[in-house]
Design an enzyme around this catalytic site. Structure first.
Site, PDB file in Angstrom:
ATOM      1  N   ARG A   1      -8.974 -14.164   7.502  1.00 42.22           N
ATOM      2  CA  ARG A   1      -8.053 -14.492   6.894  1.00 42.22           C
ATOM      3  C   ARG A   1      -8.387 -15.640   6.082  1.00 42.22           C
ATOM      4  O   ARG A   1      -7.576 -16.203   5.081  1.00 42.22           O
ATOM      5  CB  ARG A   1      -7.029 -14.889   7.727  1.00 42.22           C
ATOM      6  CG  ARG A   1      -6.428 -13.737   8.570  1.00 42.22           C
ATOM      7  CD  ARG A   1      -5.079 -14.061   9.191  1.00 42.22           C
ATOM      8  NE  ARG A   1      -4.567 -12.946  10.120  1.00 42.22           N
ATOM      9  CZ  ARG A   1      -4.007 -11.562   9.864  1.00 42.22           C
ATOM     10  NH1 ARG A   1      -3.809 -11.531   8.686  1.00 42.22           N
ATOM     11  NH2 ARG A   1      -3.818 -11.078  10.875  1.00 42.22           N
TER      12      ARG A   1
ATOM     13  N   VAL B   1      -9.271  -4.727   1.424  1.00 38.98           N
ATOM     14  CA  VAL B   1      -9.653  -6.120   1.079  1.00 38.98           C
ATOM     15  C   VAL B   1      -9.333  -7.185   2.250  1.00 38.98           C
ATOM     16  O   VAL B   1      -8.375  -6.812   3.073  1.00 38.98           O
ATOM     17  CB  VAL B   1      -8.946  -6.588  -0.224  1.00 38.98           C
ATOM     18  CG1 VAL B   1      -9.560  -5.784  -1.497  1.00 38.98           C
ATOM     19  CG2 VAL B   1      -7.227  -6.453  -0.357  1.00 38.98           C
TER      20      VAL B   1
ATOM     21  N   GLU C   1       0.901  -1.212  -0.064  1.00 40.90           N
ATOM     22  CA  GLU C   1       0.023   0.145  -0.103  1.00 40.90           C
ATOM     23  C   GLU C   1       0.984   1.131   0.053  1.00 40.90           C
ATOM     24  O   GLU C   1       1.158   1.728  -1.113  1.00 40.90           O
ATOM     25  CB  GLU C   1      -0.893  -0.093   1.166  1.00 40.90           C
ATOM     26  CG  GLU C   1      -1.995   1.003   1.087  1.00 40.90           C
ATOM     27  CD  GLU C   1      -2.903   1.053   2.316  1.00 40.90           C
ATOM     28  OE1 GLU C   1      -2.541   0.535   3.377  1.00 40.90           O
ATOM     29  OE2 GLU C   1      -4.282   1.387   2.192  1.00 40.90           O
TER      30      GLU C   1
END
Ligand code: 5GP
Ligand code: MG
Length: 188
Positions: free
Chosen positions: A169, A157, A107
């Protein structure tokens, strides 16, 4: 019975697409190490990378050792990164090794920069980086990543190893949760 799948708003990357791309990435990665008879050392960033790692390594025919690093960037119910901080590591000797850093998602790049500098300080012979996902609009252009699975939009997400507040997860695909579930930070 209420299941976590009820919390999913939409699937962003399906199980099948993930499996195909991970197999492709393994071929690309193996092709990038033609002469490394002694193999490579993977340094993976937990916990988000664990599902990607387990699928990827079983597709890689190279000899490998595996090290684990924990870095935290998102605390609890936030979807805003608070900057990467090092937590702990279980690492084999990286000196003179071909190191491949494996992470789930790129990110701001804070996590990878931290791990790249830590690995670099150990005197490796080479360092490459593989990430499953990259948020195109946020990733800095100067950060070197050798293998990218998918470029995605700027969404928070979950699934395939990625969590929200520790959950989700084990979803087998990459998904976005229903907006009302994100309690703090940026909404998608
Ligand atoms: P960066 O340090 O590049 O800003 O963020 C990378 C780390 O933040 C990733 O390794 C991952 O742990 C977490 N992260 C970034 N984006 C997302 C996201 O959309 N979902 C989840 N679950 N974690 C994310
Ligand atoms: Mg991570």
């Amino acid at each position: 019975m209420a299941t976590m799948r009820e919390d999913v708003d939409r699937i962003v990357i399906s199980e099948r697409t993930l499996a195909e791309r991970v197999a492709d990435m393994a071929r690309e990665i193996a092709g990038g190490y033609p002469d490394t008879g002694e193999g490579i050392t993977i340094v993976t960033i937990l916990a988000g990378s664990l599902v990607f790692l387990s699928d990827l390594i079983r597709r890689l025919p190279l000899r490998m050792r595996i090290g684990l690093i924990t870095v935290s960037s998102y605390a609890g119910k936030t979807t805003l990164s608070s900057g990467a901080t090092f937590e702990s590591a279980i690492l084999p000797d990286l000196c003179n090794r071909h190191v491949l850093i494996v992470d789930d998602i790129l990110e701001t790049g804070g996590t990878l920069r931290l791990v790249q500098s830590q690995v670099g300080a150990a005197g490796p012979r080479s360092v490459k980086t593989a990430v499953l996902l990259r948020k195109t609009s946020r990733a800095p252009k100067d950060l070197k990543v050798d293998y990218v699975g998918f470029d995605i939009d700027d969404l928070f997400v979950v699934g395939y190893g990625l969590d929200y507040d520790g959950l989700y997860r084990n979803l087998p695909y990459i998904a976005v949760l229903k907006t009302e579930l994100y309690q703090a930070g940026r909404h998608v």
